[in-house]
Design an enzyme around this catalytic site. Structure first.
Site, PDB file in Angstrom:
ATOM      1  CG  HIS A 232      44.488  20.828  -2.484  1.00 43.51           C
ATOM      2  ND1 HIS A 232      43.126  20.759  -2.506  1.00 43.51           N
ATOM      3  CD2 HIS A 232      44.938  19.626  -2.892  1.00 43.51           C
ATOM      4  CE1 HIS A 232      42.771  19.544  -2.942  1.00 43.51           C
ATOM      5  NE2 HIS A 232      43.859  18.849  -3.180  1.00 43.51           N
TER       6      HIS A 232
ATOM      7  CG  ASN B 203      37.334  11.356   1.267  1.00 40.62           C
ATOM      8  OD1 ASN B 203      37.660  10.219   1.595  1.00 40.62           O
ATOM      9  ND2 ASN B 203      36.655  11.601   0.175  1.00 40.62           N
TER      10      ASN B 203
ATOM     11  CD  GLN C  34      40.137  15.222   3.507  1.00 42.33           C
ATOM     12  OE1 GLN C  34      40.174  16.185   4.274  1.00 42.33           O
ATOM     13  NE2 GLN C  34      39.777  15.357   2.245  1.00 42.33           N
TER      14      GLN C  34
ATOM     15  CB  ALA D 277      46.779  12.539  -2.228  1.00 47.88           C
ATOM     16  CB  THR D 278      45.363  11.770  -7.489  1.00 49.29           C
ATOM     17  OG1 THR D 278      44.206  12.281  -6.831  1.00 49.29           O
ATOM     18  CG2 THR D 278      44.939  10.885  -8.642  1.00 49.29           C
TER      19      THR D 278
ATOM     20  CB  CYS E  39      28.895  16.241  -6.745  1.00 50.02           C
ATOM     21  SG  CYS E  39      28.934  17.940  -6.280  1.00 50.02           S
TER      22      CYS E  39
ATOM     23  CB  THR F 209      61.447  20.442 -14.483  1.00 43.90           C
ATOM     24  OG1 THR F 209      62.413  20.033 -15.454  1.00 43.90           O
ATOM     25  CG2 THR F 209      61.928  21.702 -13.776  1.00 43.90           C
TER      26      THR F 209
HETATM   27  N1  PMP Z   1      42.775  10.929  -0.748  1.00 42.09           N
HETATM   28  C1  PMP Z   1      41.858  11.547   0.010  1.00 42.09           C
HETATM   29  C2  PMP Z   1      41.425  10.922   1.305  1.00 42.09           C
HETATM   30  C3  PMP Z   1      41.312  12.760  -0.414  1.00 42.09           C
HETATM   31  O1  PMP Z   1      40.389  13.372   0.343  1.00 42.09           O
HETATM   32  C4  PMP Z   1      41.753  13.322  -1.635  1.00 42.09           C
HETATM   33  C5  PMP Z   1      41.183  14.636  -2.146  1.00 42.09           C
HETATM   34  N2  PMP Z   1      39.819  14.778  -2.017  1.00 42.09           N
HETATM   35  C6  PMP Z   1      42.709  12.638  -2.384  1.00 42.09           C
HETATM   36  C7  PMP Z   1      43.212  11.445  -1.900  1.00 42.09           C
HETATM   37  C8  PMP Z   1      43.206  13.147  -3.696  1.00 42.09           C
HETATM   38  O2  PMP Z   1      43.883  14.363  -3.554  1.00 42.09           O
HETATM   39  P1  PMP Z   1      44.266  15.228  -4.837  1.00 42.09           P
HETATM   40  O3  PMP Z   1      42.996  15.468  -5.585  1.00 42.09           O
HETATM   41  O4  PMP Z   1      44.856  16.475  -4.268  1.00 42.09           O
HETATM   42  O5  PMP Z   1      45.239  14.436  -5.627  1.00 42.09           O
END
Ligand code: PMP
Length: 376
Positions: free
Chosen positions: A197, A147, A175, A72-73, A320, A233
């Site tokens: 994950h 989250n 979430q 997601a990041t 944290c 890839t």
């Molecule tokens: N958005 C939300 C709302 C999250 O809770 C998280 C992970 N804690 C992320 C984005 C980022 O996910 P990731 O670390 O798997 O890229």
């Protein structure tokens, strides 16, 4: 023999589902590169495309709308790196959204939150009014569920307001996916992001779902993978695990729904053994698995350490960094007093959480409650 542990930190990462593990093990045997035209390559391509269809189905999208990423990041960063003229960002967004917004040259304004943990729709309305006559590109960022608190945000209502002003909407559904029914098409957002994950797939895989006409600038250039939207890839095994977890998640939605009553019972037990504890966001609609518990007069980092020693894994409101708990911007946005915010710990469960694990948590709370607040 290792001592029994209670893993109550599903919002940080959910345990790997057996279906995901098997799909990954099978994919590791596949030698081909999905971009190669030979039989081995076509087999790898088949694994990726099967997973893409499974992921699309989980969120009510079409496979061709799904771009596979490292999580997601990266998906959030990709959208925020677009050519935006102004950003309107909920003050409770995940750090990956806040960081992308501050790195963007676009002017960024915060959408306010209420003490209930819900973004104020009036602030979205004001943003829409302010840009109503503009023709350049504006983006609203609003997550589906928080989250830390688990509070569900009024995304469909925000989309209705944003559309009137032709603003685009990015919804971080990390979430919510797999835990609530999520329908990309019905929600009407332009972009949706989530991570494997959190639904029982492997770490380091995620998705960006993009509406057909929404603008997108690739963050990573190079090869022509992901329809030229994300070069490199593909991580075939992780994608296979993500797809299998997505398919399993479709079957597990009822199990997640049923968690709400277990979560409510858990909160009632905690209030019994620790009468000073307060559940944050409890008056709002929340994810069925999340409790953010503040224990004024105590420190979250001490509580975390004591619970960990007692065999219970939870987290502080905000993840944290290397054991150091920083103030939660989410609780600050909700106007929480510092002793409330500084004592908040997040308990997040899943369908496989056992009664024994919940009893370990309750027993640990009881033991901590017997100690003077200063000591914890
Ligand atoms: N958005 C939300 C709302 C999250 O809770 C998280 C992970 N804690 C992320 C984005 C980022 O996910 P990731 O670390 O798997 O890229």
């Amino acid at each position: 023999m290792t001592a029994a542990r209670a893993y109550l930190d599903w919002n940080a990462s959910a345990p790997l589902l057996p279906e995901a593990r098997s799909a990954m093990v099978a994919a590791f045997e596949c030698v081909g590169n999905p971009s190669s035209v030979h039989a081995e390559g076509r087999r790898a391509r088949g694994i990726v495309e099967t997973a893409r269809a499974q992921i699309a189905r989980l969120v009510g999208a079409r496979p061709e709308q799904v771009i596979l990423t490292s999580g997601a990041t990266e998906a959030n960063a990709t959208v925020l790196a677009g050519e935006w003229h102004a950003l309107f960002v909920s003050a409770m967004e995940h750090d990956s959204i806040l960081a992308g917004a501050s790195a963007s040259p676009a002017r960024s304004s915060a959408l306010d939150a209420g003490a209930d943990g819900v973004v104020k729709l009036a602030s979205v309305g004001r943003a829409a009014e302010a840009v109503a006559n503009r023709t350049d590109r504006q983006l609203v960022c609003l997550q589906l569920a928080n989250n830390e608190t688990g509070v569900i945000q009024p995304v469909a209502e925000a989309v209705a307001l944003a559309r009137q002003a032709r603003m685009h909407v990015l919804c971080d559904a990390t979430q919510a996916v797999g835990r609530l029914e999520v329908d990309f098409a019905a929600l009407g957002v332009d972009y949706m992001t989530f991570s494997s994950h959190k639904i029982g797939g492997p770490k380091g895989a995620g998705a960006l779902v993009v509406r057909d006409d929404a603008p997108l600038n690739p963050l990573i250039g190079g090869g022509g993978q992901e329809r030229r939207q994300r070069a490199g890839t593909e991580n075939v095994a992780a994608i296979a695990g993500f797809g299998a977890a997505a398919e399993a998640a479709c079957q597990r939605l009822a199990d997640w729904r049923a968690l709400a009553s277990r979560r409510d019972a858990l909160e009632a037990r905690l209030r019994e053994v620790a009468p000073d504890a307060v559940i944050l966001g409890a008056a709002s609609s929340r994810l069925p698995n999340t409790s953010l518990v503040a224990w004024p007069g105590r420190r979250a980092e001490t509580l975390l350490a004591m619970l960990d020693l007692g065999g219970v894994a939870v987290s502080s409101g905000a993840a944290c960094a290397s054991g150091k708990v920083t103030e939660s911007h989410v609780l600050r946005a909700m106007g929480c007093a510092p002793d409330v915010a500084g004592s908040a710990i997040r308990i997040s469960i899943g369908p496989e959480t056992s009664d024994r694990e919940i009893e370990m948590l309750v027993a640990a709370f009881e033991a901590i409650n017997r100690r003077p607040a200063r000591a914890a």
